[in-house]
Enzyme design. Structure first.
Site, short mmCIF file in Angstrom:
data_model
loop_
_atom_site.label_atom_id
_atom_site.label_comp_id
_atom_site.label_asym_id
_atom_site.label_seq_id
_atom_site.Cartn_x
_atom_site.Cartn_y
_atom_site.Cartn_z
N ASP A 5 4.96 13.22 -6.58
CA ASP A 5 3.98 12.95 -5.52
C ASP A 5 2.70 13.76 -5.72
OD1 ASP A 5 5.48 11.12 -4.08
OD2 ASP A 5 6.54 12.68 -2.98
N ASP A 39 6.98 14.95 -1.00
CA ASP A 39 7.91 16.06 -1.21
C ASP A 39 8.35 16.21 -2.67
OD1 ASP A 39 9.50 13.84 -1.42
OD2 ASP A 39 10.69 14.24 0.37
N ASP A 52 5.98 9.47 4.16
CA ASP A 52 7.31 9.17 3.62
C ASP A 52 8.24 8.80 4.77
OD1 ASP A 52 6.73 9.72 1.01
OD2 ASP A 52 7.23 11.84 1.14
#
Length: 1011
Positions: free
Chosen positions: A747, A743, A445
Site C-alpha cells: 500500500d 496497512d 480498506d
C-alpha cells in the site's frame, strides 16, 4: 623460602575460596583482589630471593614459580560483543562457521533456537548489562536558550533593542539615572517580554514534537521467549532474543537467520542498493538493523542491539527536524510578508512626516516650547528626539507585521496533535493536519478499518456438505487438512502447560483458521510439524492473495503441495475435489458452478471465503510449486463483524460532503454486503451503473473511461495495491483532495501518492506506517472521521485568528498614520504598541488556536484546493470592526479632550485603553465566523476565558499602576465605563454585520495567497 611459601599459600587458599552467597558485582571485586594479591605476592618472593652482592660467586638453585591464569568472571556468555558486531558487519560465512554456525552462536549466547531465551527479568537485565540496550544516543535536544537566541535574531526586535539602548543612554544622560531610565527601560522590558513568550511557546512545541517522536519510534516486535510468541517494544529487545519477521517488518537489530522461507530484504536504507537481497541459512544468514522485509518470513537471532549496530551509529547522528513548513504556514508567510510590506511603507511615511515636522519646528514639548530651534538646540536633544521618532516608526512595523500568524499555526497544530493522540491518531507529518480538513474523498480498506478484525470461522464446507466435523470425515482427508493448516501458516499455537489455555498468534485470519483447526478439527500443531519437513514456501501477498507450501512427510518420504487463499482463486486452480469419505471426484462444469454458488452465498452473508487445495507431487515436479490440477480440500467462511459506530461515522462524512470509497481484496459479494452494512451503499442501490467494480475491470478501462467513471465508484473489490494507486491518481487528476487508508507493504505507493496517507497502528506494517502521514492507532474508521474533524478545526481556527489579527493591524496602522500626518504625533507609544502586539500575537493565538472541533464543522462542504484563505465572510467581519475602531479612536484623538474634558495625557490613555478593550471584545466575535451567537460553547474552553481574564487584569495594571512604564495616566470609574461601553459596541455591531449577505465569488481574487 618454604616457610614463606607455606604461609602465603594458606592466605592464597583462603583468598580463592569464593563464598557462594556473593553477588555478581562482589564476585568481580573478589576476582580483582585475587589478581592483585597473587601478582604482589609472587613479585615479593622474587625480590626476597634475589642474590646479595657478596654472594655472587655462589650459584644457587633458581626459585620455583607458580603460573596462574586468572580469568575474570565478567561475562556469563561464551562470545563477546566485538566478535558479534564483526560477524554481521563483515558478512563472512566462513568466520561464522568457526563459531559453530548460527546454532553455535546461539549456544554461546545461551539461547535455545526453538524456545528462545527464558525471558526472566534477571536474564534480560544480565543481557542488557553485557551487550547494551536497543536504544540510540540522540543529539542533545534544543534547550530553552536556543529559542531565546532565535527570537533575538528577528530584525525588528534588534532595531527596537538598539533604539531602547540609545533612548536609555540619552535619558540617563539628560535626566540622571533615577528619572532617565524609564523610556528606554520600559521598551527593553516590553521587548524582553515578547521574546520570552515567543521562546517559551516555541520551546514547548519542540518538546511536544520530541514526545510524539518517541511514541512513533516505539514499534511492537514479535519475539519468542520461553517457547511463547509475544509482542514487546523494540526498545526491550536484547541480544539472544529470537525475533519473528514477516513482510513489511523493520529488522529491529543486527542478527542471524535461524529459519524461514523466501526471505527478501530491502537494504536500500543502509546500502543505497534498490535490489532486494535474499537471506537464507546457507549463503547469506546476515540481517542488518533498520532494513525492511520485502517478502517471505523468518526467525532471526539478535546478535547486536542499539549503538552496537550500524543503524544505531547512523541514527545517533540524525536529529528529528521539527522545522517542517506546512502548506498553510507557507501561505501565511506570504500573507505576512505582504502585510509587512504595507506596514513598512506606512512606517517609512510616518518616519518621514515626523522627522520633517520636527526639523521644521512644528513640534512642541510638554511645556509648549518648540523642540527644534536650529543651532540653539543641543545635539543630545536632537539625537534623543530622532531616536524616539525612529522607535515609534519601528514599533508600527512590529504591530503591522503579523508574526503571530505562523505562531498561531504552530500552536494550533501542536495543540491538535496532542488532542488527536488522545483520539487515537498519531500525526507523523504536520501538513496532514491541515490538509485533512480539505479532504473530499476517503478511500478506505475494509478489514480492520470498517470491521473489527476479530475473525472466527463460522462455516465449513467439504465437497458440497456444510458443517462436517472431524469425526464425520475420512481420517485421510482430516490429516491433509491438518497439514494444509499447520504447515502453510505464519501463525503459531502455544500452551504454557498441559492444563493451560491455548494461545494463538499471527494475523487475525491465521488465528481464526488455527483456532478452528485445533478446536473443531482436533489438530495437534506440534505433532504435525514434527511429522513433516518444509521444502519450499511461497508466502502470502496481497497481489496473489494465496500462499503455498511444499512439504515432505517423514514417515513415507512422499512430497505434498498445499495451497490456501481466496476461495474463487484456489477453485480456479483445482480440477478435482475430495468428498467426506476421501474419494477424489472430478470437478466438471456443473460441480464448479455449485462451488461458486456456495462461495457467493457465504460472501453475501459478509463472510470471507478461504479455500484449501492439495496435490501429491512426483519427484520430477518438486522444484516449483504447481498452480494447476489441484484437488479441493474444503472451504471455510470467516465472519468479521462491522465495527460498532462505523455506519454513523460514514453518514457523518457523507453529510460533510466527503465521499467514502471502499477498496478491498475480498470478493465482490462480500464487499457489497459489508458496504451496504456500513452505509457506503444504500440497500437496493442499482449495481449495474458502475457503483461496484472489480480491480481487474477498473485496471482494464481506458484512461478516458477511468476518469469518467472514477467518481461514481463506491466499492472496488478484488483490488490489488496497484488498483488503489490508480484510483488515487485518477481522483487527484479530477481535483479531489484524497485521503487513503492502508496497512500492507504494497500500500506504500498509494499512501505516498495520496494527499493524506492514513496507516493502521495495529495491523499496519512498518513500511506502510513510514509511508503515511497519520497513523490510526486503533485501526478504526471512526478515528479517520475524528482526524477529518480536527483537520477542519485547524483550518477554521487559523481563519479565526487571521480575522482577529488583521482587524488589529488595519486599525493600528490607520490610526497611527492619520494621527502622525495630521497632528505630527503618534497616539500609541512604542511600549503600548508592543503590549497590543503581545495581546494579539501570543495570547490571541493561544485563545483562538485552542478551540475544539464543533458539530457545525461537519455541516459544511470541504474547503477546496483553490479556496482563498481570507474568505468574503472574513473580509466583511474584519473591515466592519476595523472601520468602527478607526472611527472611535480618531474621534478620541481629535475631540477626546473636549468631549471628556481631560488633559492630553489622559486622552492618550483613553485611546490606548479603548483600543485594547476593543481587541478583547473582538476576540469573542472572532470565535464564530458565521454564527451570530459568539458565546456558544464558551464554557468548555477554559483557556479562552483564562486568557481574556489575564488580558483584562494586565491592562488594569498597565493603566492604573505602571504609569511611568506604560506612559499612562490613571482613569476614574466614569472613564473606565466609557472605554468599556465604546469597546462593547463591537458585539452588537458583529451581530448586525453577520446579517449582511456576501457574494460567493471572492471579491479580492488577487488575494489568493497560494504556495
Amino acid at each position: 623460602m618454604t616457610t614463606v611459601l607455606q604461609s602465603d599459600m594458606l592466605c592464597f587458599d583462603y583468598a580463592i575460596q569464593v563464598p557462594a552467597t556473593l553477588t555478581k558485582s562482589r564476585k568481580k571485586w573478589h576476582s580483582l583482589f585475587l589478581t592483585i594479591y597473587c601478582s604482589r605476592k609472587f613479585s615479593s618472593l622474587v625480590v626476597k630471593s634475589s642474590t646479595p652482592k657478596h654472594e655472587t660467586d655462589v650459584v644457587r638453585r633458581s626459585p620455583s614459580y607458580v603460573s596462574l591464569n586468572v580469568v575474570p568472571q565478567s561475562s556469563a556468555f561464551g562470545i563477546d560483543q566485538t566478535t558479534l558486531v564483526e560477524l554481521v558487519k563483515e558478512k563472512k560465512v566462513e568466520r561464522l562457521q568457526k563459531h559453530g554456525g548460527v546454532n553455535g552462536v546461539a549456544s554461546d549466547l545461551g539461547t535455545d533456537t526453538r524456545v528462545g531465551i527464558s525471558g526472566s527479568t534477571e536474564d534480560v537485565v544480565c543481557r542488557r548489562e553485557a551487550f547494551g540496550s536497543n536504544t540510540y544516543k540522540k543529539p542533545p535536544a534544543k534547550g530553552f536558550f536556543h529559542f531565546v537566541i532565535e527570537a533575538f535574531k528577528d530584525l525588528t526586535i534588534m532595531i527596537l533593542l538598539g533604539c531602547a539602548a540609545l533612548s536609555l543612554g540619552f535619558g540617563i544622560k539628560e535626566h540622571g539615572l533615577k528619572e532617565g531610565w524609564y523610556d528606554g527601560g520600559s521598551i527593553f522590558v516590553a521587548v524582553f517580554l515578547v521574546i520570552a513568550v515567543s521562546a517559551i511557546s516555541n520551546y514547548r512545541q519542540n518538546r511536544q514534537f520530541d514526545k510524539l517522536s518517541k511514541v512513533s519510534n516505539n514499534i511492537q516486535i514479535d519475539v519468542v521467549r520461553g517457547g511463547r510468541r509475544q509482542q514487546i517494544s523494540i526498545f526491550d529487545i536484547v541480544v539472544g532474543d529470537i525475533v519473528c519477521l514477516k513482510i513489511g517488518d523493520q529488522v529491529p537489530a543486527d542478527g542471524l537467520f535461524i529459519d524461514g522461507h523466501s526471505l527478501q530484504v530491502d537494504e536500500s536504507s543502509m546500502t543505497g542498493e534498490s535490489d532486494h537481497v535474499e537471506v537464507n541459512g546457507s549463503r547469506n544468514p546476515f540481517l542488518l538493523s533498520g532494513t525492511k522485509v520485502a517478502d517471505g518470513y523468518a526467525q532471526m537471532l539478535v546478535t547486536s542491539v542499539g549503538m552496537n549496530t550500524t543503524w544505531g551509529q547512523m541514527m545517533c547522528q540524525i536529529s528529528r527536524d521539527n522545522d517542517e513548513e506546512t502548506p498553510l504556514q507557507a501561505r501565511l508567510n506570504k500573507l505576512t510578508s505582504a502585510i509587512g510590506k504595507v506596514g513598512l511603507a506606512v512606517a517609512v511615511l510616518v518616519l518621514v512626516v515626523l522627522l520633517v515636522r520636527y526639523f521644521t519646528g512644528n513640534t512642541t514639548d510638554e511645556k509648549g516650547n518648540r523642540e527644534f530651534n536650529g543651532s540653539k538646540t543641543k545635539s543630545d536633544d536632537i539625537i534623543n528626539a530622532v531616536v524616539g521618532i525612529v522607535a515609534a516608526a519601528v514599533t508600527i512595523v512590529v504591530v503591522a507585521i503579523p508574526e503571530g500568524l505562523p505562531l498561531a499555526v504552530t500552536l494550533t497544530l501542536a495543540y491538535s496533535m496532542k488532542r488527536m493522540m488522545a483520539d487515537q491518531a498519531m500525526v507523523r507529518k504536520l501538513s496532514a493536519c491541515e490538509t485533512m480538513g480539505s479532504a473530499t474523498t476517503i478511500c478506505t480498506d475494509k478489514t480492520g478499518t470498517l470491521t473489527l478484525n476479530q475473525m472466527k470461522v463460522t462455516k465449513f464446507w467439504l465437497a458440497q456438505e456444510e458443517g462436517a466435523t472431524a469425526s464425520s470425515i475420512s481420517p485421510f482427508v482430516v490429516d491433509l487438512i491438518h497439514q494444509g493448516v499447520a504447515l502453510n501458516t505464519t501463525g503459531s499455537v502455544y500452551r504454557a502447560s498441559s492444563g493451560a489455555e491455548l494461545e494463538f498468534s499471527g494475523s487475525p485470519t491465521e488465528k481464526a483458521i488455527l483456532s478452528w483447526a485445533v478446536m473443531e478439527m482436533k489438530m495437534d500443531m506440534e505433532k504435525m510439524k514434527k511429522s513433516c519437513s518444509i521444502i519450499q514456501v511461497e508466502a502470502f501477498n496481497s497481489q496473489k492473495k494465496r500462499s503455498g507450501v511444499l512439504i515432505g512427510r517423514n514417515d513415507d518420504d512422499t512430497v505434498h503441495l498445499h495451497w490456501k487463499g481466496a476461495a474463487e482463486m484456489i477453485l480456479a486452480m483445482c480440477s478435482t475435489y475430495y468428498d467426506a469419505s476421501g474419494v477424489v471426484k472430478d470437478l466438471n462444469h456443473d460441480e464448479r458452478t455449485k462451488f461458486e454458488q456456495i462461495i457467493q452465498g457465504m460472501a453475501a452473508s459478509s463472510l470471507r471465503c478461504i479455500a484449501f487445495a492439495h496435490r501429491q507431487v512426483p519427484e520430477e515436479e518438486q522444484k516449483k510449486l504447481k498452480e494447476d490440477s489441484l484437488t479441493l480440500l474444503g472451504l471455510v467462511g470467516i465472519k468479521d463483524p462491522c465495527r460498532p459506530g462505523v455506519k454513523k461515522a460514514v453518514e457523518d462524512c457523507q453529510y460533510a460532503g466527503v465521499n467514502i470509497k471502499m477498496i478491498t481484496g475480498d470478493n465482490v459479494f462480500t464487499a457489497r454486503a459489508i458496504a451496504t452494512e456500513c452505509g457506503i451503499l444504500k440497500p437496493g442501490q442499482d449495481m449495474s451503473s458502475g457503483v461496484v467494480v472489480e480491480g481487474e475491470e477498473f485496471r482494464n478501462y481506458t484512461p478516458e473511461e477511468r476518469m469518467e467513471k472514477v467518481e461514481k465508484i463506491r466499492v472496488m473489490a478484488r483490488s490489488s495495491p496497484f488498483d488503489k494507486l490508480l484510483m488515487v491518481q485518477c481522483l487527484k487528476q479530477k481535483g479531489h483532495v484524497v485521503a487513503v487508508t492502508g496497512d500492507g507493504t504494497n500500500d506504500a505507493p498509494a499512501l505516498k501518492e495520496a494527499d493524506i496517507g492514513l496507516s493502521m497502528g495495529i495491523q499496519g506494517t512498518e513500511v506502510a506506517k513510514e509511508s503515511s502521514d497519520i497513523v490510526i492507532l486503533d485501526d478504526n474508521f471512526a478515528s479517520v472521521v475524528t482526524v477529518l474533524r480536527w483537520g477542519r478545526c485547524v483550518y477554521t481556527n487559523i481563519q479565526k485568528f487571521i480575522q482577529f489579527q488583521l482587524t488589529v493591524n488595519v486599525a493600528a496602522l490607520c490610526i497611527n498614520f492619520v494621527a502622525a500626518v495630521s497632528a505630527g504625533e503618534v497616539p500609541l507609544t512604542a511600549v503600548q504598541l508592543l503590549w497590543v502586539n503581545l495581546i494579539m500575537d501570543t495570547l490571541g493565538a493561544l485563545a483562538l488556536a485552542t478551540e475544539r472541533p464543533t458539530k457545525e464543522l461537519m455541516e459544511k462542504p470541504p474547503v477546496g484546493r483553490t479556496e482563498p484563505l481570507i474568505t468574503n465572510i472574513m473580509w466583511r467581519n474584519l473591515l466592519a470592526q476595523a472601520l468602527y475602531q478607526i472611527a472611535v479612536l480618531l474621534t478620541l484623538q481629535f475631540s477626546g479632550e473636549s468631549i471628556f474634558g481631560v488633559t492630553e495625557k489622559v486622552n492618550d490613555t483613553l485611546i490606548f485603553n479603548t483600543f485594547v478593550l476593543c481587541q478583547v471584545f473582538n476576540e469573542f466575535n472572532a470565535r464564530k465566523l458565521e454564527k451570530k451567537n459568539v458565546f456558544e460553547g464558551i464554557h468548555k474552553n477554559k483557556l479562552f476565558i483564562g486568557i481574556i481574564g489575564i488580558t483584562i487584569l494586565l491592562q488594569v495594571v498597565m493603566v492604573e499602576f505602571l504609569k511611568r512604564f506604560a506612559d499612562t495616566e490613571r482613569l476614574n470609574w466614569g472613564q473606565w465605563g466609557a472605554c468599556i461601553a465604546m469597546a462593547a459596541v463591537s458585539w452588537p455591531l458583529g451581530w448586525v454585520v453577520k446579517c449582511l449577505p456576501v457574494p460567493e465569488k471572492p471579491i479580492f481574487s488577487y488575494l489568493k495567497w497560494r504556495k
